[in-house]
Motif scaffolding. Structure first.
Motif, mmCIF file in Angstrom:
data_model
loop_
_atom_site.group_PDB
_atom_site.id
_atom_site.type_symbol
_atom_site.label_atom_id
_atom_site.label_comp_id
_atom_site.label_asym_id
_atom_site.label_seq_id
_atom_site.Cartn_x
_atom_site.Cartn_y
_atom_site.Cartn_z
ATOM 1 N N MET A 15 -5.364 -7.304 -2.068
ATOM 2 C CA MET A 15 -5.382 -5.893 -2.411
ATOM 3 C C MET A 15 -6.026 -5.660 -3.769
ATOM 4 N N GLU A 16 -5.938 -6.614 -4.698
ATOM 5 C CA GLU A 16 -6.407 -6.350 -6.045
ATOM 6 C C GLU A 16 -7.922 -6.322 -6.156
ATOM 7 N N ARG A 17 -8.674 -6.912 -5.191
ATOM 8 C CA ARG A 17 -10.116 -6.871 -5.326
ATOM 9 C C ARG A 17 -10.620 -5.487 -4.939
ATOM 10 N N PRO A 18 -11.600 -4.978 -5.641
ATOM 11 C CA PRO A 18 -12.087 -3.621 -5.387
ATOM 12 C C PRO A 18 -12.530 -3.443 -3.944
ATOM 13 N N LEU A 19 -12.208 -2.288 -3.372
ATOM 14 C CA LEU A 19 -12.581 -1.983 -2.006
ATOM 15 C C LEU A 19 -13.662 -0.910 -2.013
ATOM 16 N N ARG A 20 -14.129 -0.566 -0.830
ATOM 17 C CA ARG A 20 -15.169 0.454 -0.713
ATOM 18 C C ARG A 20 -14.666 1.782 -1.268
ATOM 19 N N THR A 21 -15.426 2.383 -2.132
ATOM 20 C CA THR A 21 -15.034 3.630 -2.781
ATOM 21 C C THR A 21 -15.245 4.809 -1.838
ATOM 22 N N ALA A 22 -14.237 5.693 -1.827
ATOM 23 C CA ALA A 22 -14.364 6.901 -1.009
ATOM 24 C C ALA A 22 -15.270 7.890 -1.719
ATOM 25 N N ASN B 119 -7.144 -2.635 5.227
ATOM 26 C CA ASN B 119 -6.774 -3.154 6.541
ATOM 27 C C ASN B 119 -5.792 -4.317 6.411
ATOM 28 N N ARG B 120 -5.481 -4.878 7.544
ATOM 29 C CA ARG B 120 -4.483 -5.954 7.583
ATOM 30 C C ARG B 120 -4.897 -7.147 6.724
ATOM 31 N N ALA B 121 -6.172 -7.446 6.699
ATOM 32 C CA ALA B 121 -6.662 -8.584 5.920
ATOM 33 C C ALA B 121 -6.381 -8.400 4.434
ATOM 34 N N HIS B 122 -6.503 -7.155 3.956
ATOM 35 C CA HIS B 122 -6.223 -6.898 2.547
ATOM 36 C C HIS B 122 -4.737 -7.092 2.233
ATOM 37 N N ILE B 123 -3.890 -6.648 3.140
ATOM 38 C CA ILE B 123 -2.443 -6.804 2.940
ATOM 39 C C ILE B 123 -2.081 -8.294 2.940
ATOM 40 N N LEU B 124 -2.643 -9.038 3.867
ATOM 41 C CA LEU B 124 -2.369 -10.480 3.926
ATOM 42 C C LEU B 124 -2.857 -11.180 2.664
ATOM 43 N N ASP C 177 6.834 -4.675 1.291
ATOM 44 C CA ASP C 177 7.724 -3.515 1.444
ATOM 45 C C ASP C 177 7.100 -2.258 0.836
ATOM 46 N N THR C 178 6.467 -2.428 -0.311
ATOM 47 C CA THR C 178 5.833 -1.293 -0.985
ATOM 48 C C THR C 178 4.711 -0.721 -0.135
ATOM 49 N N MET C 179 3.829 -1.594 0.357
ATOM 50 C CA MET C 179 2.716 -1.146 1.182
ATOM 51 C C MET C 179 3.195 -0.584 2.518
ATOM 52 N N ARG C 180 4.209 -1.187 3.068
ATOM 53 C CA ARG C 180 4.742 -0.731 4.365
ATOM 54 C C ARG C 180 5.333 0.675 4.231
ATOM 55 N N ALA D 179 2.082 7.489 5.473
ATOM 56 C CA ALA D 179 0.716 7.990 5.603
ATOM 57 C C ALA D 179 0.321 8.203 7.065
ATOM 58 N N VAL D 180 0.772 7.316 7.938
ATOM 59 C CA VAL D 180 0.490 7.477 9.374
ATOM 60 C C VAL D 180 1.197 8.719 9.903
ATOM 61 N N ASP D 181 2.472 8.871 9.575
ATOM 62 C CA ASP D 181 3.238 10.034 10.038
ATOM 63 C C ASP D 181 2.637 11.338 9.514
ATOM 64 N N ALA D 182 2.116 11.288 8.282
ATOM 65 C CA ALA D 182 1.541 12.494 7.669
ATOM 66 C C ALA D 182 0.107 12.769 8.123
ATOM 67 N N GLY D 183 -0.477 11.851 8.875
ATOM 68 C CA GLY D 183 -1.827 12.045 9.386
ATOM 69 C C GLY D 183 -2.930 11.724 8.406
ATOM 70 N N HIS D 184 -2.606 11.017 7.325
ATOM 71 C CA HIS D 184 -3.633 10.677 6.334
ATOM 72 C C HIS D 184 -4.443 9.446 6.741
ATOM 73 N N VAL D 185 -3.826 8.548 7.501
ATOM 74 C CA VAL D 185 -4.526 7.375 8.041
ATOM 75 C C VAL D 185 -4.137 7.235 9.507
ATOM 76 N N LYS D 186 -4.967 6.545 10.259
ATOM 77 C CA LYS D 186 -4.703 6.406 11.689
ATOM 78 C C LYS D 186 -3.866 5.183 12.030
ATOM 79 N N ALA D 187 -3.951 4.160 11.188
ATOM 80 C CA ALA D 187 -3.260 2.906 11.506
ATOM 81 C C ALA D 187 -2.525 2.375 10.283
ATOM 82 N N ASP D 188 -1.451 1.678 10.543
ATOM 83 C CA ASP D 188 -0.658 1.048 9.485
ATOM 84 C C ASP D 188 -1.122 -0.399 9.316
ATOM 85 N N PRO D 189 -1.785 -0.739 8.225
ATOM 86 C CA PRO D 189 -2.301 -2.103 8.058
ATOM 87 C C PRO D 189 -1.204 -3.142 7.817
ATOM 88 N N THR D 190 0.026 -2.692 7.599
ATOM 89 C CA THR D 190 1.129 -3.646 7.381
ATOM 90 C C THR D 190 1.830 -4.020 8.675
#
Length: 309
Positions: free
Chosen positions: A1-8, A60-65, A83-86, A92-103
């Motif tokens: 998770m700590e490595r920079p990801l694609r910027t929105a 995604n799941r790979a980042h969480i792992l 636990d924090t990410m989960r 976020a899934v329930d609120a409709g901000h993301v489609k999938a839970d990577p955890t």
């Protein structure tokens, strides 16, 4: 998770830090205990520093792992990270901000087998009390921990405002459970001798209140000065052990220590039961007078090698 990801780039609401900020505005977040919220904020601080501008949907799941595995040397930190990410992504899934839970289906790392925090012994308590007599703030520290069973985060908050008619009532920081604790005569004597703070019994120099972190460090120093190389949490354990050995039930232990579900309290009652059973069994093994033992034969024992003819 700590490595920079694609910027929105399309909208700020897609930023990971934006998602975290919105999560912290919800009832889901505020329903967590204060201790849990602080812990998760500390976990997220370096994550957001590195990836706060990343797209939330890019995680995604790979980042969480990867984040979990980077913490493999401290399994408890890895579990807290998951636990924090989960918690964040389930909301976020329930609120409709993301489609999938990577955890989803991400497993905790195996925990190292250990006895946890070393339990204080009665000898440890005696050494500490000899070094820090009644009338010292260090004795107040031990007294509050030993005779209430509170975690240090709750112990540093307990004060006169929580006590009425000799009964202390306090909502615990970690579980949110309200515990009701009679102020035992031994503790009452220690508190009357002081010194105590205005808002909390446990205090530092000049009666100043302490955070749980600063108290933990000061208490460890006091323990070392007494020749006791143990922590505040170990005092809680000896309190539970004392209560269980005196016959406290699971329900009684949960009422005192703010536990729920029966699991933690059962550890202490089972240990106490084993000790009582072992004592009873050893007397039988030794053939103690008055106890049931293996009887000796009343008559002559026939040679097993001979056969009736």
């Amino acid at each position: 998770m700590e490595r920079p990801l694609r910027t929105a780039s399309k909208r700020r609401s897609a930023h990971f830090e934006w998602l975290w900020d919105r999560y912290r505005e919800t009832a889901t977040w505020t329903s967590l205990s204060l201790a849990t919220r602080r812990q998760r904020e500390n976990i997220m601080r370096p994550v957001l520093k590195q990836s706060g501008t990343a797209s939330a949907t890019a995680i995604n799941r790979a980042h969480i792992l990867a984040g979990r595995d980077r913490r493999k040397d401290t399994p408890s930190q890895a579990r807290h990270f998951i636990d924090t990410m989960r918690g964040l992504f389930r909301w976020a899934v329930d609120a409709g901000h993301v489609k999938a839970d990577p955890t989803l289906n991400v497993k905790y790392p195996p925990q190292r087998k250990s006895g946890g925090f070393p339990v204080w012994t009665e000898d440890d308590v005696a050494r500490y009390e000899e070094r820090w007599p009644i009338g010292t703030k260090e004795r107040v520290w031990l007294g509050v921990l030993l005779y209430t069973g509170l975690r240090r985060g709750d112990a540093v908050c307990l004060g006169r405002q929580h006590v009425r008619d000799g009964i202390a009532t306090l909502r615990t920081e970690k579980t949110g459970i309200t515990v009701v604790l009679p102020i035992l005569p031994a503790l009452d004597g220690i508190l009357r001798a002081g010194p105590c703070g205005d808002l909390a019994f446990i205090c530092g120099e000049s009666g100043r209140p302490l955070t749980k972190e600063s108290f933990g460090n000061l208490f460890r120093d006091a323990c070392n000065a007494a020749g006791v190389a143990k922590s505040a949490h170990g005092v809680r354990k000896i309190g539970a052990t004392r209560a269980a050995n005196s016959g406290a039930t699971v329900a009684e232990l949960e009422a005192i220590f703010g536990w729920s579900g029966g699991g933690m309290a059962s550890l202490y009652t089972r240990a106490a039961d084993r000790a009582r059973l072992a004592k009873g069994a050893m007397s039988k093994l030794g053939g103690t007078p008055g106890e049931q033992s293996m009887p000796s034969p009343g008559g002559k024992v026939r040679d097993s090698a001979r056969k009736d003819k």
